[in-house]
Design a protein around this motif. Structure first.
Motif, PDB file in Angstrom:
ATOM      1  N   ALA A  77       2.052  12.357 -12.503  1.00 46.33           N
ATOM      2  CA  ALA A  77       3.256  11.030 -11.845  1.00 46.33           C
ATOM      3  C   ALA A  77       3.312  11.023 -10.824  1.00 46.33           C
ATOM      4  O   ALA A  77       4.121  10.424  -9.925  1.00 46.33           O
ATOM      5  N   MET A  78       2.960  12.822 -10.305  1.00 47.51           N
ATOM      6  CA  MET A  78       3.253  13.073  -8.243  1.00 47.51           C
ATOM      7  C   MET A  78       3.057  11.968  -7.504  1.00 47.51           C
ATOM      8  O   MET A  78       3.290  11.531  -6.304  1.00 47.51           O
ATOM      9  N   GLN A  79       1.633  11.709  -7.942  1.00 47.46           N
ATOM     10  CA  GLN A  79       0.869  10.917  -7.003  1.00 47.46           C
ATOM     11  C   GLN A  79       1.413   9.130  -7.403  1.00 47.46           C
ATOM     12  O   GLN A  79       1.706   9.090  -5.780  1.00 47.46           O
ATOM     13  N   GLY A  80       2.027   9.004  -8.038  1.00 45.41           N
ATOM     14  CA  GLY A  80       2.572   7.882  -7.951  1.00 45.41           C
ATOM     15  C   GLY A  80       4.626   8.242  -7.217  1.00 45.41           C
ATOM     16  O   GLY A  80       4.746   7.399  -6.595  1.00 45.41           O
ATOM     17  N   ILE A  81       5.102   9.352  -7.462  1.00 43.14           N
ATOM     18  CA  ILE A  81       6.339   9.497  -7.072  1.00 43.14           C
ATOM     19  C   ILE A  81       6.549   9.388  -5.373  1.00 43.14           C
ATOM     20  O   ILE A  81       6.844   8.870  -4.534  1.00 43.14           O
ATOM     21  N   VAL A  82       5.600  10.136  -5.059  1.00 41.10           N
ATOM     22  CA  VAL A  82       4.886  10.445  -3.244  1.00 41.10           C
ATOM     23  C   VAL A  82       4.805   8.955  -2.569  1.00 41.10           C
ATOM     24  O   VAL A  82       4.399   8.888  -1.530  1.00 41.10           O
ATOM     25  N   SER A  83       3.671   7.515  -3.138  1.00 41.77           N
ATOM     26  CA  SER A  83       3.814   6.771  -2.852  1.00 41.77           C
ATOM     27  C   SER A  83       4.511   5.750  -3.256  1.00 41.77           C
ATOM     28  O   SER A  83       4.442   5.212  -2.086  1.00 41.77           O
ATOM     29  N   ILE A  84       5.392   6.100  -3.503  1.00 43.17           N
ATOM     30  CA  ILE A  84       6.552   5.300  -3.213  1.00 43.17           C
ATOM     31  C   ILE A  84       7.607   5.485  -1.825  1.00 43.17           C
ATOM     32  O   ILE A  84       7.460   4.102  -0.982  1.00 43.17           O
ATOM     33  N   PHE A  85       7.069   6.363  -1.835  1.00 46.23           N
ATOM     34  CA  PHE A  85       7.916   6.861   0.135  1.00 46.23           C
ATOM     35  C   PHE A  85       6.671   6.669   1.054  1.00 46.23           C
ATOM     36  O   PHE A  85       6.662   6.315   2.478  1.00 46.23           O
ATOM     37  N   MET A  86       5.753   8.404   1.031  1.00 46.14           N
ATOM     38  CA  MET A  86       4.920   7.982   1.740  1.00 46.14           C
ATOM     39  C   MET A  86       4.084   7.424   2.514  1.00 46.14           C
ATOM     40  O   MET A  86       4.275   7.405   3.917  1.00 46.14           O
ATOM     41  N   PRO A  87       2.997   6.647   2.094  1.00 42.70           N
ATOM     42  CA  PRO A  87       2.421   5.312   2.826  1.00 42.70           C
ATOM     43  C   PRO A  87       3.610   4.563   3.716  1.00 42.70           C
ATOM     44  O   PRO A  87       2.915   4.650   5.118  1.00 42.70           O
ATOM     45  N   ALA A  88       4.754   4.380   3.697  1.00 39.82           N
ATOM     46  CA  ALA A  88       5.345   3.607   4.471  1.00 39.82           C
ATOM     47  C   ALA A  88       6.156   4.550   6.313  1.00 39.82           C
ATOM     48  O   ALA A  88       6.363   4.077   6.631  1.00 39.82           O
ATOM     49  N   SER A 142       1.302  19.420  -5.109  1.00 40.92           N
ATOM     50  CA  SER A 142       2.577  18.591  -5.089  1.00 40.92           C
ATOM     51  C   SER A 142       2.831  17.457  -3.270  1.00 40.92           C
ATOM     52  O   SER A 142       2.264  17.459  -2.743  1.00 40.92           O
ATOM     53  N   VAL A 143       2.728  19.450  -2.689  1.00 36.48           N
ATOM     54  CA  VAL A 143       2.330  19.268  -1.091  1.00 36.48           C
ATOM     55  C   VAL A 143       0.484  17.592  -0.839  1.00 36.48           C
ATOM     56  O   VAL A 143       0.978  17.685   0.094  1.00 36.48           O
ATOM     57  N   SER A 144       0.017  18.465  -1.389  1.00 32.74           N
ATOM     58  CA  SER A 144      -1.689  17.996  -1.436  1.00 32.74           C
ATOM     59  C   SER A 144      -1.102  16.478  -1.234  1.00 32.74           C
ATOM     60  O   SER A 144      -1.985  15.777  -0.919  1.00 32.74           O
ATOM     61  N   VAL A 145      -1.001  16.354  -2.516  1.00 34.78           N
ATOM     62  CA  VAL A 145      -1.169  14.777  -2.652  1.00 34.78           C
ATOM     63  C   VAL A 145      -0.045  14.069  -1.590  1.00 34.78           C
ATOM     64  O   VAL A 145      -0.972  12.653  -2.009  1.00 34.78           O
ATOM     65  N   ALA A 146       1.431  14.121  -1.510  1.00 36.37           N
ATOM     66  CA  ALA A 146       2.120  13.738  -0.506  1.00 36.37           C
ATOM     67  C   ALA A 146       1.139  13.629   0.358  1.00 36.37           C
ATOM     68  O   ALA A 146       1.418  12.626   1.551  1.00 36.37           O
ATOM     69  N   PHE A 147       0.398  14.686   0.943  1.00 34.20           N
ATOM     70  CA  PHE A 147      -0.398  13.884   2.194  1.00 34.20           C
ATOM     71  C   PHE A 147      -1.540  13.606   1.902  1.00 34.20           C
ATOM     72  O   PHE A 147      -1.911  12.961   3.261  1.00 34.20           O
ATOM     73  N   TYR A 148      -2.242  13.606   1.265  1.00 30.08           N
ATOM     74  CA  TYR A 148      -3.574  12.732   0.280  1.00 30.08           C
ATOM     75  C   TYR A 148      -3.300  11.450   0.496  1.00 30.08           C
ATOM     76  O   TYR A 148      -4.341  10.615   1.345  1.00 30.08           O
ATOM     77  N   MET A 149      -2.017  10.889  -0.174  1.00 27.96           N
ATOM     78  CA  MET A 149      -2.130   9.159  -0.721  1.00 27.96           C
ATOM     79  C   MET A 149      -1.891   8.046   0.086  1.00 27.96           C
ATOM     80  O   MET A 149      -2.530   7.442   0.364  1.00 27.96           O
ATOM     81  N   PRO A 150      -1.112   9.006   1.455  1.00 29.53           N
ATOM     82  CA  PRO A 150      -0.864   7.780   2.344  1.00 29.53           C
ATOM     83  C   PRO A 150      -1.991   7.670   2.821  1.00 29.53           C
ATOM     84  O   PRO A 150      -3.022   6.635   3.727  1.00 29.53           O
ATOM     85  N   THR A 151      -3.337   8.367   2.776  1.00 30.00           N
ATOM     86  CA  THR A 151      -4.432   8.944   4.166  1.00 30.00           C
ATOM     87  C   THR A 151      -5.592   7.475   3.427  1.00 30.00           C
ATOM     88  O   THR A 151      -6.217   6.725   4.085  1.00 30.00           O
ATOM     89  N   ILE A 152      -5.012   7.379   1.720  1.00 31.11           N
ATOM     90  CA  ILE A 152      -6.033   5.722   1.611  1.00 31.11           C
ATOM     91  C   ILE A 152      -5.748   4.233   2.480  1.00 31.11           C
ATOM     92  O   ILE A 152      -6.693   4.027   3.155  1.00 31.11           O
ATOM     93  N   ALA A 153      -4.435   4.374   2.985  1.00 29.02           N
ATOM     94  CA  ALA A 153      -4.254   2.950   3.952  1.00 29.02           C
ATOM     95  C   ALA A 153      -4.852   3.388   5.262  1.00 29.02           C
ATOM     96  O   ALA A 153      -4.846   2.594   5.885  1.00 29.02           O
ATOM     97  N   LEU A 154      -4.419   4.592   5.384  1.00 29.78           N
ATOM     98  CA  LEU A 154      -4.843   4.923   7.685  1.00 29.78           C
ATOM     99  C   LEU A 154      -6.521   4.856   7.298  1.00 29.78           C
ATOM    100  O   LEU A 154      -6.944   4.095   7.765  1.00 29.78           O
ATOM    101  N   SER A 155      -7.198   5.289   6.189  1.00 35.16           N
ATOM    102  CA  SER A 155      -8.441   4.556   6.280  1.00 35.16           C
ATOM    103  C   SER A 155      -9.082   3.648   6.974  1.00 35.16           C
ATOM    104  O   SER A 155      -9.954   3.074   7.296  1.00 35.16           O
ATOM    105  N   ASN A 156      -7.872   2.992   5.545  1.00 33.37           N
ATOM    106  CA  ASN A 156      -8.344   1.739   5.821  1.00 33.37           C
ATOM    107  C   ASN A 156      -8.157   0.841   7.352  1.00 33.37           C
ATOM    108  O   ASN A 156      -8.731  -0.150   7.531  1.00 33.37           O
TER     109      ASN A 156
END
Length: 460
Positions: A77-88, A142-156
């Motif tokens: 669930a933490m992957q979804g939670i950080v995806s709500i705000f970190m990528p933006a 949690s710290v790891s996924v918080a900084f990993y999830m935005p990298t999907i969009a950044l790599s694009n």
């Protein structure tokens, strides 16, 4: 006069074809980089998803083995939670303050260090003969996924910028590059599946986190070698609405789009369930009373079996243009929804022995379930929204699916699995999978009754 004599005795070097040598060098350099940029982006895409593939499908099995099975849903669930705000937030930083390729490298470095500490927490506990402290391990994770999830969009963004810079067509040239991301995911899964430490497969141990961290550190360094991405010169202030792309919520004023986004969230509930519990479920057959099932290849190599899902995902992408053109978005989304029904139902009915064919069919179905929903939905949003809010609309689609939907889904799945498996006197995985299948069926039937396409739908 001095300038004249300076030019007379130091003329501009000219090539035999009349071009200035400096210009020729620039053109040659551009041609050289054009030839190498695709392979470089392929390597970046491969590493980007190898980081994720090292633990995404096997972490549940490890947590279950060390007695943290009841916490699996919280981790996912933490992957979804950080995806709500970190990528933006990271997207705004990349657009206005820090070049995207540099921010990609920094983010991967932080994520890799935190993932290493996650693995070290497991290692220290194993050496002490105990169980990792949940709070410590979960904090590092949690710290790891918080900084990993935005990298999907950044790599694009890095890929799009590089392809555009060297004259490539992003629509045509990016998808084959992105395919190597799925290949990287599969390779990491297989590496974790077949590697062992002290007789224990990496898929059942903390070693999977070290593998992910290693891929992340390599990519953190590699990202700094990528072509420079532009940063906006406009440093004006941004409102809260601008930062989080909330203008796209005006799409809810249109009934059809509101229904689409609501059902995107409801279908997003299914996204991480098999990632979180599939490996733990299949591996649990090693304790079966039937020696044939307990010693079967599938029970001992759950990650390798699940990797068929990612292979199917890669191949099903090619089917999307035909199905969208032939049937339209509603039918394609319904196909995805009923594919989720089959995905879960086949898990409930199958086993890695005589019923392994059901598992294999479930893996094949996954490609349809995931691609026909994720990619087709993204294309639908792109075609049905105005250019000025198109990026925000894509962000809203991801927010509803990978943010709210995936978070609700993993927490809900945790409650179901805890009741029927981890807190039950007699574990009943099948009951849990059938409940997930029933949920997907209700969503599909309701969507069929409620959603209406335009009389003359746009060509996607």
């Amino acid at each position: 006069m001095n300038l004249f004599f300076s030019y007379l005795y130091n003329p501009i070097p000219v090539c035999s074809d009349g071009t200035i040598k400096g210009v020729r060098k620039i053109e040659n350099d551009k041609t050289k980089y054009m030839k190498t940029i695709k392979p470089r982006l392929i390597v970046m895409s491969f590493l980007q998803f190898a980081v994720w593939g090292a633990y995404l499908t096997s972490m549940g099995s490890y947590l279950s083995r060390i007695g943290l099975g009841e916490k699996i849903g919280i981790f996912y669930a933490m992957q979804g939670i950080v995806s709500i705000f970190m990528p933006a937030i990271m997207g705004v930083i990349a657009d206005r303050y820090v070049r995207a390729e540099r921010l990609l490298g920094i983010s991967h470095f932080i994520a890799a260090v935190a993932m290493f500490l996650t693995g070290y927490t497991g290692l220290a506990a194993a050496q002490a003969g105990g169980v990792p402290e949940f709070g410590v391990m979960f904090a590092f994770y949690s710290v790891s996924v918080a900084f990993y999830m935005p990298t999907i969009a950044l790599s694009n963004s890095v890929s799009y910028s590089a392809l555009t810079k060297y004259g490539y067509d992003t629509v045509k040239d990016f998808p084959p590059i992105r395919t190597f991301g799925t290949i990287g995911f599969i390779c990491a899964m297989l590496l974790v599946n077949f590697s062992k430490s002290e007789g224990i497969s990496f898929q059942d141990s903390y070693m999977q986190f070290f593998v992910s961290a290693a891929f992340g550190l390599v990519l953190a360094i590699y990202a700094f070698t990528m072509p420079a991405c532009p940063v906006s010169k406009n440093k004006g202030s941004l409102s809260f609405v601008d930062v989080f792309g909330l203008k796209a919520f005006t799409l809810f004023k249109e009934r059809r789009m509101a229904i689409f986004f609501v059902f995107s969230m409801l279908l997003g509930v299914s996204l991480q369930i098999t990632n979180g519990y599939g490996n733990a479920f299949i591996s649990s057959f090693q304790g079966s009373a039937d020696p044939v099932i307990a010693g079967s290849w599938g029970a001992r190599n759950a990650n390798a079996l699940i990797s068929l899902s990612q292979l199917s995902e890669t191949l099903c992408i090619l089917m999307i243009p035909f199905f969208l053109k032939k049937f339209g978005i509603k039918t394609v989304m319904l196909i995805a929804m009923f594919a989720w029904v089959l995905r879960f139902a086949l898990f409930g009915a199958g086993n890695p022995g005589s019923g392994v064919w059901m598992f294999i069919l479930s893996m094949i179905v996954y490609g349809v379930a995931f691609d026909f929903y994720n990619i087709s939905g993204s294309l639908f949003v792109d075609k049905e929204t105005e250019p000025e809010i198109r990026s925000s609309a894509q962000g809203l689609f991801m927010l509803m699916t990978n943010g709210f939907g995936a978070t609700i889904g993993t927490l809900g799945a945790q409650a179901v699995v805890n009741h029927f498996v981890y807190r039950a006197e007699v574990p009943d995985w099948s009951a849990a999978w059938y409940i997930f299948a029933a949920y997907a069926l209700v969503v599909a039937v309701t969507f069929a009754l409620v959603f209406r396409e335009k009389k003359h739908p746009s060509k996607v």
